[in-house]
Design a protein around this motif. Structure first.
Motif, short mmCIF file in Angstrom:
data_model
loop_
_atom_site.label_atom_id
_atom_site.label_comp_id
_atom_site.label_asym_id
_atom_site.label_seq_id
_atom_site.Cartn_x
_atom_site.Cartn_y
_atom_site.Cartn_z
N LEU A 96 5.15 1.28 2.91
CA LEU A 96 5.02 2.73 2.73
C LEU A 96 3.75 3.07 1.96
CD1 LEU A 96 6.07 5.57 3.08
CD2 LEU A 96 7.60 5.22 1.13
N ALA A 97 3.38 2.25 0.98
CA ALA A 97 2.14 2.48 0.24
C ALA A 97 0.93 2.39 1.16
CB ALA A 97 2.02 1.50 -0.92
N GLU A 98 0.93 1.42 2.04
CA GLU A 98 -0.17 1.28 3.00
C GLU A 98 -0.27 2.50 3.90
OE1 GLU A 98 -1.98 -2.76 3.81
OE2 GLU A 98 -2.59 -0.94 2.79
N GLU A 99 0.88 2.96 4.41
CA GLU A 99 0.90 4.13 5.28
C GLU A 99 0.46 5.39 4.53
OE1 GLU A 99 4.93 4.07 6.55
OE2 GLU A 99 4.63 2.49 8.05
N THR A 100 0.89 5.50 3.28
CA THR A 100 0.52 6.66 2.47
C THR A 100 -0.96 6.63 2.14
OG1 THR A 100 2.75 6.70 1.52
CG2 THR A 100 1.06 7.94 0.36
N ALA A 101 -1.49 5.44 1.84
CA ALA A 101 -2.91 5.29 1.55
C ALA A 101 -3.75 5.75 2.74
CB ALA A 101 -3.23 3.84 1.20
N GLU A 102 -3.31 5.39 3.94
CA GLU A 102 -4.03 5.83 5.14
C GLU A 102 -4.00 7.35 5.27
OE1 GLU A 102 -4.05 5.09 10.00
OE2 GLU A 102 -2.67 3.95 8.71
N ARG A 103 -2.86 7.94 4.94
CA ARG A 103 -2.72 9.40 5.05
C ARG A 103 -3.65 10.13 4.08
NH1 ARG A 103 0.88 13.92 3.02
NH2 ARG A 103 1.13 15.28 4.83
N VAL A 104 -3.70 9.65 2.83
CA VAL A 104 -4.44 10.39 1.80
C VAL A 104 -5.89 9.94 1.66
CG1 VAL A 104 -2.30 10.86 0.53
CG2 VAL A 104 -3.72 8.89 -0.13
N GLY A 105 -6.27 8.89 2.37
CA GLY A 105 -7.67 8.50 2.38
C GLY A 105 -8.08 7.48 1.35
N VAL A 106 -7.18 6.57 0.98
CA VAL A 106 -7.54 5.48 0.07
C VAL A 106 -8.22 4.39 0.89
CG1 VAL A 106 -6.69 3.70 -1.50
CG2 VAL A 106 -5.67 5.98 -1.53
N LYS A 107 -9.46 4.14 0.61
CA LYS A 107 -10.22 3.15 1.37
C LYS A 107 -9.82 1.73 0.98
CE LYS A 107 -12.56 6.54 3.16
NZ LYS A 107 -12.24 7.00 4.53
N GLY A 108 -9.68 0.89 1.98
CA GLY A 108 -9.38 -0.52 1.72
C GLY A 108 -7.91 -0.85 1.60
N GLY A 109 -7.04 0.17 1.69
CA GLY A 109 -5.61 -0.08 1.66
C GLY A 109 -5.09 -0.47 0.28
N ILE A 110 -3.88 -1.01 0.28
CA ILE A 110 -3.19 -1.37 -0.96
C ILE A 110 -3.00 -2.88 -1.03
CG2 ILE A 110 -1.12 -1.03 -2.37
CD1 ILE A 110 -2.79 1.53 -1.92
N PRO A 111 -3.58 -3.55 -2.01
CA PRO A 111 -3.38 -5.01 -2.13
C PRO A 111 -1.90 -5.33 -2.29
CG PRO A 111 -5.09 -4.24 -3.65
CD PRO A 111 -4.43 -3.02 -3.10
N ARG A 112 -1.48 -6.41 -1.65
CA ARG A 112 -0.07 -6.79 -1.73
C ARG A 112 0.35 -7.04 -3.17
NH1 ARG A 112 4.14 -7.63 -2.75
NH2 ARG A 112 5.89 -8.62 -1.65
N GLU A 113 -0.56 -7.58 -3.98
CA GLU A 113 -0.20 -7.90 -5.37
C GLU A 113 -0.05 -6.66 -6.24
OE1 GLU A 113 -4.71 -8.58 -4.91
OE2 GLU A 113 -2.87 -8.95 -3.75
N ALA A 114 -0.42 -5.49 -5.72
CA ALA A 114 -0.24 -4.24 -6.48
C ALA A 114 1.21 -3.80 -6.51
CB ALA A 114 -1.12 -3.14 -5.89
N VAL A 115 2.03 -4.40 -5.66
CA VAL A 115 3.45 -4.04 -5.59
C VAL A 115 4.28 -5.15 -6.21
CG1 VAL A 115 5.40 -3.51 -4.08
CG2 VAL A 115 3.11 -2.64 -3.52
N GLU A 116 4.93 -4.83 -7.32
CA GLU A 116 5.78 -5.80 -8.03
C GLU A 116 7.13 -5.16 -8.30
OE1 GLU A 116 5.35 -8.67 -11.91
OE2 GLU A 116 4.93 -6.54 -12.21
N CYS A 117 8.19 -5.90 -7.99
CA CYS A 117 9.55 -5.42 -8.25
C CYS A 117 10.35 -6.46 -9.03
CB CYS A 117 10.28 -5.15 -6.92
SG CYS A 117 9.67 -3.73 -6.01
N PHE A 118 11.31 -5.96 -9.80
CA PHE A 118 12.27 -6.81 -10.50
C PHE A 118 13.66 -6.44 -10.02
CE2 PHE A 118 8.58 -6.69 -13.24
CZ PHE A 118 8.48 -7.99 -13.73
#
Length: 333
Positions: A234-256
């Motif tokens: 969802l972050a990748e899709e949202t980044a494309e929508r709002v214009g974040v260049k280069g997408g979202i690195p996988r390591e930026a998403v961390e869950c516990f």
């Protein structure tokens, strides 16, 4: 990112406060400084984070000529409460599809959000068993209503699509502006992670603004690997929508995922402790399903030394306190 290009209704009139909670921090040993972003104070019936998402989703519905909103959630859904409240404000009909994720837990006479659904005049409530295809159930209802001449618009559970997540990209921008004005450097941000829109939006905003602030999600239902994939997608899709260049690195998403307990919405001792501790030290109410379990995760991470001594940690309070009143036995027991 130019978020002004996306239609919204203007439900969020001003930034929600960022508050230091020194007594709470001291109760956890005083080695980490905890701050809370008070999205529980957002407008809408009893407040909560979904208002940011619905700001964009309801605008899209109105642009498409809708006169009826359909959405879904669990039996005490905060998202359903807020969707209904904004539909009422806009003069739209609202129909809810509730998933009984724990068998036997739905009661039309229940307190908490169930009571508020009735108070605000929900047009209909459909209760389906846990594990149902919720989008399929909403689409069936939409077809029925369309056959009656209505113009329904479906808001997905938690308003967690790219439209809704844009509300939390905006929140990330807002937060960074506040921190700059306060002269406050945050080392880490902790958010509840459920339907994924809030978590994904914050990550997208923080990456898109090159903030360098890591964001951790505390799961309220799924396992770590499953939730991280959902949030990242969802972050990748949202980044494309709002214009974040280069997408979202996988390591930026961390869950516990160690704080879910026996299942979604089922109480845990650590959740009860976290709710009581914040209430008794700072007079701030959490909810038993999302913010309570997320705060239980933060408490445990602090106690385990996960954050460096002297760190400034920001917790996103997503609201939901009306659900407390459906859990009176849990807290009084």
């Amino acid at each position: 990112m130019n978020l002004a290009q996306f239609p919204r209704r203007g439900y969020v009139k001003e930034a929600t406060p960022i508050e230091a909670v020194p007594a709470f921090s001291k109760a956890l040993g005083g080695k980490v400084n905890i701050f809370i972003k008070r999205d529980d104070l957002l407008p809408g019936c009893a407040g909560g984070n979904k208002t940011r998402k619905l700001d964009f989703c309801i605008a899209d519905a109105l642009d498409k000529g809708a006169d009826t909103i359909i959405t879904c959630g669990a039996v005490q859904s905060n998202h359903c409460r807020l969707t209904l409240s904004w539909a009422v404000k806009e003069g739209l009909d609202c129909h809810l599809v509730l998933e009984e994720r724990v068998k036997g837990t739905y009661s039309p006479e229940a307190s908490g959000n169930n009571f508020l659904f009735q108070l605000m005049g929900v047009k209909s409530i459909t209760v389906v068993p846990g594990g149902s295809d919720m989008m399929g159930e909403m689409e069936k209802l939409a077809a029925t209503l369309a056959g009656q001449g209505k113009k329904p618009y479906i808001v997905p559970g938690g308003a967690s699509n790219t439209i809704g997540a844009t509300g939390y990209v905006s929140c990330a921008q807002e937060t960074l502006e506040q921190l700059f004005a306060m002269g406050l450097n945050i080392d880490h941000m902790v958010v509840p992670s459920g339907s994924a829109g809030t978590h994904a939006g914050v990550v997208t905003g923080m990456v898109g603004c090159n903030s360098g602030i890591p964001v951790s999600g505390i799961n309220v239902s799924r396992t770590k690997d499953v939730q991280e994939e959902i949030v990242h997608k969802l972050a990748e899709e949202t980044a494309e929508r709002v214009g974040v260049k280069g997408g979202i690195p996988r390591e930026a998403v961390e869950c516990f995922d160690s704080y879910v307990g026996p299942g979604y919405s089922l109480p845990t001792e650590s959740m009860v402790e976290a709710v009581k501790l914040l209430a008794s030290t700072e007079g701030i109410l959490l909810d038993p399903v999302y913010s309570g379990k997320a705060m239980a995760g933060l408490v445990d991470l602090v106690r385990k030394g996960h954050f460096a001594e002297g760190s400034n940690v920001l917790f996103l309070h997503t609201g939901g306190s009306p659900a407390l009143y459906a859990y009176l036995d849990t807290f009084r027991g």
